[in-house]
Motif scaffolding. Structure first.
Motif, mmCIF file in Angstrom:
data_model
loop_
_atom_site.group_PDB
_atom_site.id
_atom_site.type_symbol
_atom_site.label_atom_id
_atom_site.label_comp_id
_atom_site.label_asym_id
_atom_site.label_seq_id
_atom_site.Cartn_x
_atom_site.Cartn_y
_atom_site.Cartn_z
ATOM 1 N N ASP A 231 43.744 39.146 43.752
ATOM 2 C CA ASP A 231 44.292 38.381 45.061
ATOM 3 C C ASP A 231 43.629 37.392 45.529
ATOM 4 O O ASP A 231 44.017 36.200 45.757
ATOM 5 C CB ASP A 231 44.641 39.620 45.921
ATOM 6 C CG ASP A 231 45.544 39.177 47.107
ATOM 7 O OD1 ASP A 231 46.579 39.108 47.128
ATOM 8 O OD2 ASP A 231 44.826 39.110 48.216
ATOM 9 N N HIS A 235 44.595 33.472 45.433
ATOM 10 C CA HIS A 235 44.755 32.460 46.814
ATOM 11 C C HIS A 235 43.806 31.472 46.641
ATOM 12 O O HIS A 235 44.219 30.346 47.189
ATOM 13 C CB HIS A 235 44.361 33.620 48.165
ATOM 14 C CG HIS A 235 45.208 34.370 48.289
ATOM 15 N ND1 HIS A 235 46.537 34.304 48.746
ATOM 16 C CD2 HIS A 235 45.026 35.964 48.671
ATOM 17 C CE1 HIS A 235 47.160 35.319 49.051
ATOM 18 N NE2 HIS A 235 46.430 36.417 48.892
ATOM 19 N N HIS A 279 51.889 43.487 44.447
ATOM 20 C CA HIS A 279 52.618 42.462 44.661
ATOM 21 C C HIS A 279 52.220 41.263 43.771
ATOM 22 O O HIS A 279 51.159 41.442 43.064
ATOM 23 C CB HIS A 279 52.782 41.582 45.975
ATOM 24 C CG HIS A 279 51.264 41.486 46.674
ATOM 25 N ND1 HIS A 279 50.772 40.353 46.276
ATOM 26 C CD2 HIS A 279 50.567 41.836 47.539
ATOM 27 C CE1 HIS A 279 49.525 40.155 46.671
ATOM 28 N NE2 HIS A 279 49.212 41.279 47.618
ATOM 29 N N HIS A 287 51.459 34.750 48.784
ATOM 30 C CA HIS A 287 52.531 35.593 48.494
ATOM 31 C C HIS A 287 53.141 36.232 49.970
ATOM 32 O O HIS A 287 52.614 35.765 50.741
ATOM 33 C CB HIS A 287 52.105 36.995 47.831
ATOM 34 C CG HIS A 287 50.802 37.620 48.201
ATOM 35 N ND1 HIS A 287 50.918 38.339 49.294
ATOM 36 C CD2 HIS A 287 49.577 37.283 48.084
ATOM 37 C CE1 HIS A 287 49.705 38.735 49.849
ATOM 38 N NE2 HIS A 287 48.866 38.103 48.996
HETATM 39 ZN ZN LIG Z 1 46.837 38.430 49.112
#
Ligand SMILES: [Zn+2]
Length: 1007
Positions: A231, A235, A279, A287
């Motif tokens: 994640d 990003h 996700h 997201h």
């Molecule tokens: Zn995130």
């Protein structure tokens, strides 16, 4: 109630919109969590697995898990590694030989918390829960972990506590790193390595710790590895970056090591493994919304109790129909997609646990390595568990609702849940397993529909109430505008005992109904506004009648038709604005059309003001470009510097040409241009320009070091903050050397937000800031020239404006201007006229375009966090979000300053234009309120929420802007007009003659 003051009006606007914007959560997103259910477990002699290991690659996209890529870790010169290969060979081998796989489809918001709740607790959290607590639980819910005998979890402090705090004390153990460990600018692989190391350490400790060893060998235990690295790298570098791909490699290797370690430790083949993600991640590294890249996550299960892959020898196996998995090289393996909550049901079944009581997950039977009989039995238990929720919810509803109407699917004895369950039991008894499975599946579906029915039971009533509130507000805002700005507050309210009693009893009746239905407190708040607004409109009906008479007395039949056409045109424009939320390109067309606007005032006008018209045309053309560019921007330091240079250029040009500009701007008064352009003022502008230059230097340096992954040097970060703060503070020093020219004031405001914009720019936003500033200034100057042209062409300015402006709807400003000039000369304020609605629409349009030109409505996540790392490199959603918001709001400061100046210039009372804008703005809000969706494609849902929230946010914002514009334009003199002073503001109150408290405080403040 006395006539309300201007501040009170603004306060009501803000409070009303804040409360009503929450209404979508009561209408559409009510928490599905209820309590009091009995828990169900699939009773079998031996659970499919003794223990369960859950790996979650936070932010891992399904396609990236399986696609082939050239080795991202190898140097680009090595030809042998350029051959595309899978990044996750271990996970791939599970799919090919050991387990079952598919895509787990998540719901919006695609954030870590709701994603984890769905897969571990089996429920889709309502959006409001995410709003009220990004990190901590507002409500405790049951989870697979809570049903285990013991759960060990490792990972982020943002995720783990929500499962350990709500669980039976001592059952869920969590080990987290500190928040400061999540430094975005550094290598996020460390986050995953940390987790893997801890797990290894646990099993190593067990070798010497007998107590731990015994604990680890119990049944029904769960291990949860939360891997946040993906994640974070997603990003910071986006999912196509070599960093993200390398992170996938690292996760795969870690999963392999831990799997082998656990298999070796137990050596009994009784461990089940699930690998998935909370996700996905969009191409631009964000997201949250419903884009398929965000909602499609991988699901791979293997180990004890999990079915082996189903393969075909030729052609494409079932499950690949959507072509999404075409380039995964897995065409021959059957793919089984699931909804994210189904993962919870799967895990509970595998480890022999009870289903979490709030779970809406359906057991994905293809994943189970068991007989049809067992599958049929398991699914029946699953159906019972979901119907149990229905039973409890229905009982609750029956208690609170006055006349409960049961769900049609289960209404009579023939279709009751008990009867249906009996039939399925009988089918299983008769050995008709497939039939039983189909019936259970249908019953689960029906049960979920029943839950949906209960969930939306109050909709009609609530939506009607909210609509009455919004329409009431629009009516209230117009009545206020008419009363205070058109009739100058001359018509008194006719409040009688009867009207008070009538509206009072409506409120009492409404509240009694809410009380009997045990409604939540927010309902009472939704109830009071419509009653209040309509009461106010009702008692001021005489003002409305008066206004109508004033209009119609001067109206011929022909005029009335034109008036109607005008109104229809305005509604048409509003509808275009609604559509522009769906199609950004509409702004492009609108700006191109706007280029021709000055021509409506005649070629003579254009010739006379050709430089201004040219500036207008050029800036509108520039503005038309932004909505064609992709909203999802990629960091581009050249564009950042180009935008910065243009901002810098304006500052430098202003310093050089200040004197001549100010002379030009004040043609009506000789000698006024040579005013107090003194040393201090010039020096301060110089400092502001210097800060813009500094911002460019510091941004360039931070972009370079962040891109090189060297982290953000403390020095750069400090200089960045100092520049930002100084740029916002220095403008206030101008108070020591006041210069009341409006251009001077606008330049100061423009330069004040310049550095902020440069530091937080990702690519072309700096250019946008420049373009919107020139557009706004040309607009204000054009409106000014139009009124000047009108006053010279018509030397008798005492004509009634209304009739003449109606005769030519295209030239309303000229007509209105006559009156303005009259007002200018006498020093009075003119009344609001219909033509001002056009200015309000222009304003609303500019306001929206300030928002949409750099962002895409479809995804609030398109407002990427990239730039914010230059100031806050550590993940901190609230501070980072606040900074991002500040950047979004900066252009609005310009817009509001310009409207303030225009209001001033057009001799309107402060706030009159804003009152109209607030009224018409809610046309959009109401439209989007009805467009909010809570089911269907998740992209649509996310979009519909964003639209409503943005539209109603803009209304709150207009109220704040009015207060701001008051500050911005205080004491401003516009092209030879008298200086706007405190006296103006005290007259600017809704009371006309400054008798209300709001007006008074305004007058005091400006002193
Ligand atoms: Zn995130």
């Amino acid at each position: 109630m006395a006539r309300i003051g201007r501040l009170a009006f603004l306060a009501i606007a803000v409070v009303f919109h804040m409360i009503y914007s929450m209404s979508i959560f009561d209408v559409y997103f009510v928490s599905p969590i209820v309590s009091g259910m009995e828990a169900f477990r699939v009773e079998v002699a031996k659970a499919p697995a003794k223990r369960l290991v859950l790996y979650v690659g936070d932010g891992l996209r399904a396609d990236k898990t399986f696609q082939y890529f050239p080795d991202p870790s190898a140097s680009s010169h090595d030809v042998s590694t350029q051959e595309p290969a899978p990044l996750a060979p271990f996970l791939r081998s599970r799919v090919l030989e050991h387990g079952t796989f598919g895509v787990s489809h998540t719901r919006v918001p695609t954030e870590s918390r709701p994603g984890h709740v769905a897969m571990i607790a089996g429920l889709y959290e309502d959006v409001s829960a995410v709003m009220t607590g990004w990190k901590l639980n507002p409500v405790n819910f049951d989870s697979v972990f809570n049903r285990s005998s013991h759960t060990w979890s490792w990972g982020s402090p943002d995720i783990l506590p929500m499962f350990s705090t709500g669980a039976v004390p001592g059952r869920v153990e969590d080990a987290t790193y500190g928040h400061e460990f999540e430094d975005f600018s550094k290598d996020a692989l460390e986050l995953d390595i940390w987790v893997f190391d801890r797990v290894k350490q646990l099993f190593k400790d067990a070798e010497t710790d007998a107590e731990l060893n015994a604990k680890l060998r119990k049944d029904k235990i769960v291990f949860f590895l939360h891997l946040l690295g993906l994640d974070t790298t997603g990003h910071a570098y986006r999912p196509y970056s070599k960093e993200y791909l390398q992170n996938i490699q690292l996760v795969d290797k870690g999963v392999q090591e831990i799997t082998e370690l656990i298999d070796d430790f137990y050596d009994d083949g009784e461990t089940a493994y699930v690998f998935t993600a909370d996700h996905g991640m969009s191409d631009w590294g964000s997201h949250g919304d419903g884009h398929p890249d965000n909602t499609r996550t991988p699901l791979i299960a293997w180990g004890s109790g999990v079915a082996k892959p189903v393969t075909v020898r030729n052609g494409i196996a079932p499950g690949h129909e959507d072509k999404f998995s075409n380039d995964w090289h897995l065409d021959h393996v059957q793919r089984h997609d699931v909804a994210q909550a189904d993962v919870a049901a799967l895990m509970a079944y595998l480890a022999g646990l009870q289903f979490p009581v709030n779970s809406v997950g359906e057991l994905p039977l293809p994943y189970l390595a068991t007989s049809d009989k067992e599958k049929a039995r398991a699914l029946l238990v699953n159906a019972r568990q979901i119907l149990e929720m229905y039973r409890v919810k229905e009982a609750h509803k029956m208690e609170t609702v006055v006349h409960y109407k049961p769900y049609a699917g289960f209404a009579d004895a023939e279709h009751s849940t008990e009867h249906r369950l009996e039939i399925i039991e009988k089918a299983i008894g008769d050995g008709q397993y497939i039939e039983a499975i189909v019936m259970s599946h249908n019953l689960i579906k029906l049960g979920l529909q029943g839950l949906r029915y209960l969930q939306t039971y109050d909709w009609l009533f609530l939506r009607a109430l909210v609509t009455l509130g919004y329409v009431g507000w629009i009516a209230f805002a117009f009545t206020t505008a008419v009363d205070a700005y058109m009739l100058d507050g001359k018509v008194e309210a006719s409040r009688s005992t009867i009207s008070i009693i009538a509206f009072g009893s409506v409120l009492v009746a409404l509240y009694s109904y809410l009380f009997v239905s045990s409604s939540p407190p927010t309902y009472y708040a939704y109830g009071i506004f419509p009653v209040m607004f309509w009461e106010e409109v009702f008692v001021r009906r005489r003002a409305l009648v008066e206004a109508k008479n004033k209009l119609s007395s001067k109206l011929s039949k022909q005029d009335a038709v034109k008036l109607l056409l005008n109104l229809l045109a305005y509604i048409g424009i509003l509808e275009v604005m609604v559509q522009s939320y769906y199609h950004r390109e509409i702004y492009t067309i609108a700006y191109l059309l706007a280029v021709t606007w000055p021509a409506f005032y005649g070629m003579a006008f254009v010739r006379k003001n050709w430089t201004l018209c040219l500036t207008w045309a050029l800036s509108c053309t520039a503005m038309s470009v932004f909505t064609l560019l992709p909203a999802n921007k990629v960091e581009d330091s050249n564009l950042i510097l180009l935008g910065g240079s243009l901002i810098l250029l304006i500052g430098v040009l202003y310093i050089v040409f200040e004197k001549s500009l100010l002379v030009q701007a004040a043609p009506a008064r000789e000698g006024m241009g040579a005013n107090k352009a003194d040393g201090l003022s010039r020096a301060l502008i110089g400092v502001q320009v210097g800060l813009v230059a500094l911002a460019m230097v510091v941004t360039r340096s931070s972009v370079t070091s962040l891109q090189a992954k060297q982290g953000l040097p403390l020095g750069t970060q400090v200089v960045g903050w100092v520049t930002l703060v100084a740029s916002l503070v220095v403008p206030f020093l101008h108070a020591f050397s006041p210069n009341d020219n409006y251009l001077h004031r606008l330049v100061i405001i423009f330069l004040a937000f310049g550095p902020l914009f440069i530091i937080l720019t990702i690519s072309y936003e700096g250019l946008f800031y420049f373009a919107i500033a020139t557009t706004l200034v040309s607009w204000v100057r054009l409106e000014n020239r139009i009124s000047q042209a009108a006053s010279t062409s018509n030397p008798t300015p005492n004509g009634q404006p209304l009739a003449s402006e109606l005769q030519n709807p295209l030239k309303p400003a000229i007509a209105a201007a006559k009156h303005r000039e009259a007002a200018l000369q006498s020093g009075d304020f003119r009344a609001l006229t219909l033509s001002d609605a056009r200015i309000c629409l222009f304003f609303l349009f500019l306001l929206q375009s300030a928002f949409f030109s750099t962002g895409n409505i479809a995804s609030v996540s398109s407002f990427s966090l990239d730039a914010v790392y230059r100031l806050i490199p550590v993940f901190d959603p609230f501070s980072q979000g606040a900074l991002l918001l500040l950047k979004l709001l900066a252009p609005f400061a310009l817009v509001s300053a310009n409207l303030g100046i225009l209001t001033n210039r057009l001799k309107l009372r402060g706030g009159s234009l804003f009152a109209v804008v607030m009224g018409i703005g809610d046309y959009l809000t109401l439209r989007f309120f009805w467009e909010v969706r809570d089911e269907g494609s998740w992209l649509d849902i996310g979009e519909s929420i964003s639209m409503f929230v943005i539209a109603s946010g803009l209304c709150i914002f207009v109220a704040v802007l009015e207060a701001l514009s008051e500050t911005f334009v205080r004491g401003v003199r516009f092209d030879g007009g008298p200086v706007s002073t405190g006296a103006v503001h005290s007259n600017g109150g809704l009371n006309g003659a400054a008798k209300g408290s709001g007006a008074k405080s305004k007058g005091d403040k400006s002193r």
